[in-house]
Motif scaffolding. Structure first.
Motif, PDB file in Angstrom:
ATOM      1  N   PHE A  24      29.187 -36.652  22.560  1.00  0.00           N
ATOM      2  CA  PHE A  24      30.303 -37.546  22.253  1.00  0.00           C
ATOM      3  C   PHE A  24      31.635 -36.898  22.578  1.00  0.00           C
ATOM      4  O   PHE A  24      32.569 -37.568  23.005  1.00  0.00           O
ATOM      5  N   ARG A  25      31.750 -35.602  22.363  1.00  0.00           N
ATOM      6  CA  ARG A  25      32.996 -34.910  22.698  1.00  0.00           C
ATOM      7  C   ARG A  25      33.300 -35.033  24.175  1.00  0.00           C
ATOM      8  O   ARG A  25      34.429 -35.247  24.578  1.00  0.00           O
ATOM      9  N   ARG A  26      32.283 -34.877  24.980  1.00  0.00           N
ATOM     10  CA  ARG A  26      32.491 -34.957  26.422  1.00  0.00           C
ATOM     11  C   ARG A  26      32.761 -36.394  26.878  1.00  0.00           C
ATOM     12  O   ARG A  26      33.561 -36.614  27.779  1.00  0.00           O
ATOM     13  N   LEU A  27      32.094 -37.358  26.273  1.00  0.00           N
ATOM     14  CA  LEU A  27      32.224 -38.740  26.715  1.00  0.00           C
ATOM     15  C   LEU A  27      33.484 -39.427  26.189  1.00  0.00           C
ATOM     16  O   LEU A  27      34.154 -40.149  26.923  1.00  0.00           O
ATOM     17  N   PHE A  28      33.800 -39.244  24.910  1.00  0.00           N
ATOM     18  CA  PHE A  28      34.826 -40.062  24.280  1.00  0.00           C
ATOM     19  C   PHE A  28      36.140 -39.337  24.003  1.00  0.00           C
ATOM     20  O   PHE A  28      37.125 -39.977  23.712  1.00  0.00           O
ATOM     21  N   ARG A  29      36.154 -38.050  24.037  1.00  0.00           N
ATOM     22  CA  ARG A  29      37.388 -37.321  23.766  1.00  0.00           C
ATOM     23  C   ARG A  29      37.951 -36.821  25.085  1.00  0.00           C
ATOM     24  O   ARG A  29      37.859 -35.649  25.433  1.00  0.00           O
ATOM     25  N   SER A  30      38.540 -37.749  25.820  1.00  0.00           N
ATOM     26  CA  SER A  30      38.976 -37.435  27.174  1.00  0.00           C
ATOM     27  C   SER A  30      40.486 -37.315  27.321  1.00  0.00           C
ATOM     28  O   SER A  30      40.962 -36.992  28.393  1.00  0.00           O
ATOM     29  N   ARG A  31      41.251 -37.590  26.284  1.00  0.00           N
ATOM     30  CA  ARG A  31      42.708 -37.480  26.388  1.00  0.00           C
ATOM     31  C   ARG A  31      43.132 -36.015  26.375  1.00  0.00           C
ATOM     32  O   ARG A  31      42.420 -35.153  25.874  1.00  0.00           O
ATOM     33  N   ALA A  32      44.324 -35.774  26.885  1.00  0.00           N
ATOM     34  CA  ALA A  32      44.821 -34.399  26.977  1.00  0.00           C
ATOM     35  C   ALA A  32      44.920 -33.749  25.611  1.00  0.00           C
ATOM     36  O   ALA A  32      44.597 -32.559  25.449  1.00  0.00           O
ATOM     37  N   GLU A  33      45.345 -34.512  24.602  1.00  0.00           N
ATOM     38  CA  GLU A  33      45.470 -33.960  23.257  1.00  0.00           C
ATOM     39  C   GLU A  33      44.097 -33.536  22.718  1.00  0.00           C
ATOM     40  O   GLU A  33      43.970 -32.528  22.035  1.00  0.00           O
ATOM     41  N   GLN A  34      43.075 -34.312  23.031  1.00  0.00           N
ATOM     42  CA  GLN A  34      41.738 -34.010  22.536  1.00  0.00           C
ATOM     43  C   GLN A  34      41.131 -32.814  23.259  1.00  0.00           C
ATOM     44  O   GLN A  34      40.310 -32.101  22.712  1.00  0.00           O
ATOM     45  N   ARG A  35      41.553 -32.600  24.495  1.00  0.00           N
ATOM     46  CA  ARG A  35      41.025 -31.469  25.252  1.00  0.00           C
ATOM     47  C   ARG A  35      41.829 -30.189  25.036  1.00  0.00           C
ATOM     48  O   ARG A  35      41.449 -29.140  25.519  1.00  0.00           O
ATOM     49  N   SER A  36      42.944 -30.274  24.320  1.00  0.00           N
ATOM     50  CA  SER A  36      43.797 -29.095  24.128  1.00  0.00           C
ATOM     51  C   SER A  36      43.146 -28.041  23.241  1.00  0.00           C
ATOM     52  O   SER A  36      43.540 -26.881  23.265  1.00  0.00           O
ATOM     53  N   GLY A  37      42.174 -28.442  22.446  1.00  0.00           N
ATOM     54  CA  GLY A  37      41.521 -27.505  21.536  1.00  0.00           C
ATOM     55  C   GLY A  37      42.202 -27.393  20.194  1.00  0.00           C
ATOM     56  O   GLY A  37      41.697 -26.740  19.292  1.00  0.00           O
ATOM     57  N   ARG A  38      43.348 -28.027  20.037  1.00  0.00           N
ATOM     58  CA  ARG A  38      44.070 -27.998  18.771  1.00  0.00           C
ATOM     59  C   ARG A  38      43.821 -29.298  18.039  1.00  0.00           C
ATOM     60  O   ARG A  38      44.072 -30.373  18.577  1.00  0.00           O
ATOM     61  N   ALA A  39      43.327 -29.179  16.804  1.00  0.00           N
ATOM     62  CA  ALA A  39      42.972 -30.392  16.075  1.00  0.00           C
ATOM     63  C   ALA A  39      43.009 -30.161  14.578  1.00  0.00           C
ATOM     64  O   ALA A  39      42.871 -29.045  14.100  1.00  0.00           O
ATOM     65  N   VAL A  40      43.206 -31.258  13.870  1.00  0.00           N
ATOM     66  CA  VAL A  40      43.049 -31.309  12.418  1.00  0.00           C
ATOM     67  C   VAL A  40      41.820 -32.168  12.188  1.00  0.00           C
ATOM     68  O   VAL A  40      41.777 -33.317  12.610  1.00  0.00           O
ATOM     69  N   ARG A  41      40.820 -31.579  11.580  1.00  0.00           N
ATOM     70  CA  ARG A  41      39.554 -32.291  11.378  1.00  0.00           C
ATOM     71  C   ARG A  41      39.103 -32.139   9.939  1.00  0.00           C
ATOM     72  O   ARG A  41      39.439 -31.155   9.283  1.00  0.00           O
ATOM     73  N   PRO A  42      38.322 -33.098   9.458  1.00  0.00           N
ATOM     74  CA  PRO A  42      37.709 -32.902   8.136  1.00  0.00           C
ATOM     75  C   PRO A  42      36.830 -31.660   8.172  1.00  0.00           C
ATOM     76  O   PRO A  42      36.355 -31.259   9.229  1.00  0.00           O
ATOM     77  N   SER A  43      36.618 -31.087   7.029  1.00  0.00           N
ATOM     78  CA  SER A  43      35.786 -29.900   6.941  1.00  0.00           C
ATOM     79  C   SER A  43      34.379 -30.194   7.448  1.00  0.00           C
ATOM     80  O   SER A  43      33.868 -31.302   7.284  1.00  0.00           O
ATOM     81  N   ARG A  44      33.752 -29.209   8.045  1.00  0.00           N
ATOM     82  CA  ARG A  44      32.377 -29.374   8.534  1.00  0.00           C
ATOM     83  C   ARG A  44      31.420 -29.674   7.388  1.00  0.00           C
ATOM     84  O   ARG A  44      30.317 -30.137   7.612  1.00  0.00           O
ATOM     85  N   ARG A  45      31.875 -29.417   6.171  1.00  0.00           N
ATOM     86  CA  ARG A  45      31.027 -29.747   5.014  1.00  0.00           C
ATOM     87  C   ARG A  45      30.753 -31.244   4.931  1.00  0.00           C
ATOM     88  O   ARG A  45      29.715 -31.651   4.429  1.00  0.00           O
TER      89      ARG A  45
END
Length: 188
Positions: A24-45
């Motif tokens: 899904f990361r490869r298919l749907f996260r194609s914008r420059a912001e998503q590919r920058s590697g910088r993100a705020v995400r919910p905890s992996r928990r």
């Protein structure tokens, strides 16, 4: 022997979800912001707990002939799937000039750092929620417990200062120890 089978099933489920997440990361996260590697995400928990609940609910529903245990198993499966879906669908991705807010059930929206007007703080169950108010009237809620939240706010503050022609020393309100990155909302 039955428990070993359940452990193998759980391991295969985790492996399949990990592979799907990569796909899904490869298919749907194609914008420059998503590919920058910088993100705020919910905890992996969230993802781990969601998968664990789904597997336990499946074991409960499949391993019983009683109707109330089957219903309870289905409910636990739904809660697990909801937690995993939240983990996969929510995120704030950012690069040098913009940040992209992805929310469950809503279209991803891109904003510039200069569009941040004010912030408001909320104490929610022992955690701090930073609500950013944008010039378009939109608010972005950001729990500080999320992975990468403080890094995003520090980066956004630096870019906000550059967009407004300010230096960080000119901003008397800026105090990261008290969770203040942007001007406070009037009357709060």
């Amino acid at each position: 022997m039955q428990y070993i089978g359940l452990l193998i099933l759980a391991a295969l489920t985790f492996a399949a979800c990990w592979l799907l997440d990569r796909l899904f990361r490869r298919l749907f996260r194609s914008r420059a912001e998503q590919r920058s590697g910088r993100a705020v995400r919910p905890s992996r928990r969230f993802a781990a707990l969601g998968l664990l609940l789904a597997v336990l609910g499946l074991a409960c529903a499949m391993g019983s002939e009683r109707a109330y245990l089957i219903v309870a198993g289905v409910i636990v499966i739904l809660v697990g799937v909801a937690l995993a879906a939240y983990y996969v669908s929510y995120g704030i991705y950012y690069d040098e000039s913009h940040f992209l807010v992805c929310r469950p059930g809503k279209r991803a929206a891109q904003y510039s750092y200069g569009s941040i007007c004010t912030q408001q703080l909320f104490l929610t169950g022992g955690s701090i929620l930073v609500e950013l108010h944008l010039d378009s009237g939109i608010t972005v809620q950001l729990p500080l417990g999320m992975d990468g939240a403080a890094d995003f706010l520090n980066f956004a503050f630096a870019r906000w200062c550059a967009a407004r022609g300010l230096s960080p020393e000119d901003c008397a309100f800026h105090d990261t120890a008290n969770s203040c990155w942007f001007p406070p909302l009037e009357g709060s």
